[in-house]
Design a protein around this motif. Structure first.
Motif, PDB file in Angstrom:
ATOM      1  N   TYR A   5      -5.273   2.510   2.446  1.00 53.12           N
ATOM      2  CA  TYR A   5      -4.327   2.124   3.558  1.00 53.12           C
ATOM      3  C   TYR A   5      -4.158   2.658   4.804  1.00 53.12           C
ATOM      4  O   TYR A   5      -2.565   2.683   5.040  1.00 53.12           O
ATOM      5  N   ASP A   7      -4.946   2.539   7.480  1.00 49.87           N
ATOM      6  CA  ASP A   7      -4.852   1.634   8.788  1.00 49.87           C
ATOM      7  C   ASP A   7      -3.730   0.464   8.650  1.00 49.87           C
ATOM      8  O   ASP A   7      -3.193   0.131   9.544  1.00 49.87           O
ATOM      9  N   GLY A   8      -3.140  -0.221   7.136  1.00 48.70           N
ATOM     10  CA  GLY A   8      -2.339  -0.955   7.337  1.00 48.70           C
ATOM     11  C   GLY A   8      -0.945  -0.209   7.139  1.00 48.70           C
ATOM     12  O   GLY A   8      -0.002  -0.513   8.273  1.00 48.70           O
ATOM     13  N   GLU A  11      -0.764   0.194  11.151  1.00 48.28           N
ATOM     14  CA  GLU A  11      -0.110  -0.890  11.947  1.00 48.28           C
ATOM     15  C   GLU A  11       1.375  -1.594  11.760  1.00 48.28           C
ATOM     16  O   GLU A  11       2.200  -1.731  12.661  1.00 48.28           O
ATOM     17  N   CYS A  12       1.335  -0.813  10.128  1.00 44.29           N
ATOM     18  CA  CYS A  12       3.150  -1.289   9.813  1.00 44.29           C
ATOM     19  C   CYS A  12       4.102  -0.361  10.303  1.00 44.29           C
ATOM     20  O   CYS A  12       5.484  -0.914  11.369  1.00 44.29           O
ATOM     21  N   CYS A  51       2.438  -3.588  -1.025  1.00 43.07           N
ATOM     22  CA  CYS A  51       1.286  -4.505  -0.648  1.00 43.07           C
ATOM     23  C   CYS A  51       1.188  -5.961  -0.831  1.00 43.07           C
ATOM     24  O   CYS A  51       2.042  -6.312  -2.214  1.00 43.07           O
ATOM     25  N   ASP A  52       0.998  -6.998  -0.253  1.00 41.35           N
ATOM     26  CA  ASP A  52       0.910  -8.090  -0.345  1.00 41.35           C
ATOM     27  C   ASP A  52       0.305  -8.951  -1.383  1.00 41.35           C
ATOM     28  O   ASP A  52      -0.937  -7.912  -1.789  1.00 41.35           O
ATOM     29  N   ASN A  54      -2.577 -10.677  -1.026  1.00 39.70           N
ATOM     30  CA  ASN A  54      -3.682  -9.876   0.003  1.00 39.70           C
ATOM     31  C   ASN A  54      -4.447  -8.258   0.275  1.00 39.70           C
ATOM     32  O   ASN A  54      -5.268  -8.594   0.910  1.00 39.70           O
ATOM     33  N   ASP A  55      -3.658  -6.880  -0.557  1.00 40.19           N
ATOM     34  CA  ASP A  55      -3.601  -6.273  -0.135  1.00 40.19           C
ATOM     35  C   ASP A  55      -3.519  -6.213   1.431  1.00 40.19           C
ATOM     36  O   ASP A  55      -4.144  -4.275   1.085  1.00 40.19           O
ATOM     37  N   ARG A  56      -2.810  -6.568   1.856  1.00 39.01           N
ATOM     38  CA  ARG A  56      -2.109  -5.944   3.337  1.00 39.01           C
ATOM     39  C   ARG A  56      -0.827  -4.707   3.155  1.00 39.01           C
ATOM     40  O   ARG A  56      -0.109  -5.444   2.037  1.00 39.01           O
TER      41      ARG A  56
END
Length: 165
Positions: A5, A7-8, A11-12, A51-52, A54-56
């Motif tokens: 996680y 990278d996510g 980005e967040c 996460c949503d 889509n696992d984002r």
């Protein structure tokens, strides 16, 4: 978990904090350096990632064990005994410092912050943690200040910057 996680999460952070004065996007070298530096003190138990479908990553809260007492006992020095105290604080902290919290703008009114606060409340109710220490909160950030009214919170530190014309 962190590798999956990271990278996510970055980005967040970049999206949520981009409007604040003095922030810049993370470079790849900065990301790897931060992960390397904090890997020892990050306890997966106190890293909340939402996460949503889509696992984002849409939200996260990063908490750190409070090192204040362990560093005070060592006089602020990182002796072998001091390092042992810090590692104990990582695994079984009395106090947890709230480091970073971010919710993507499109999810900010969806109640995700309440889900993260509920998880933190569960830590307090378990008896493992005495209290949480927040990081800096802008006095003008009404949304953040409003969330603390549901807790037995007290303001005991204040920092301000003044600009002289």
């Amino acid at each position: 978990y962190i590798e999956r996680y990271k990278d996510g999460v970055f980005e967040c952070i970049d999206r949520c904090y981009s409007h604040l004065y003095g922030t810049v996007p993370f470079t790849e070298s900065m990301k790897s350096q931060i992960i390397d530096q904090f890997m020892l003190v990050i306890n997966k138990k106190y890293l909340i990632i939402i996460c949503d479908e889509n696992d984002r990553v849409v939200s996260f809260a990063l908490c750190f064990p409070g090192f204040g007492k362990s560093l005070q006992k060592s006089g602020g020095h990182l002796t072998p005994l001091g390092i042992a105290r810090m590692l104990r604080a990582v695994n079984k902290p009395d106090v947890v410092d709230l480091g970073l919290v971010a919710v993507l703008p499109e999810y900010q009114s969806a109640g995700i912050n309440a889900v993260m606060l509920q998880k933190m409340t569960e830590y307090l109710e378990s008896g493992d943690i005495e209290y949480f220490e927040t990081n800096l909160n802008l006095e003008t950030n009404v949304q953040v200040m409003a969330q603390w009214k549901y807790f037995d919170a007290r303001e005991h530190k204040r920092r301000r910057s003044y600009k002289r014309p």
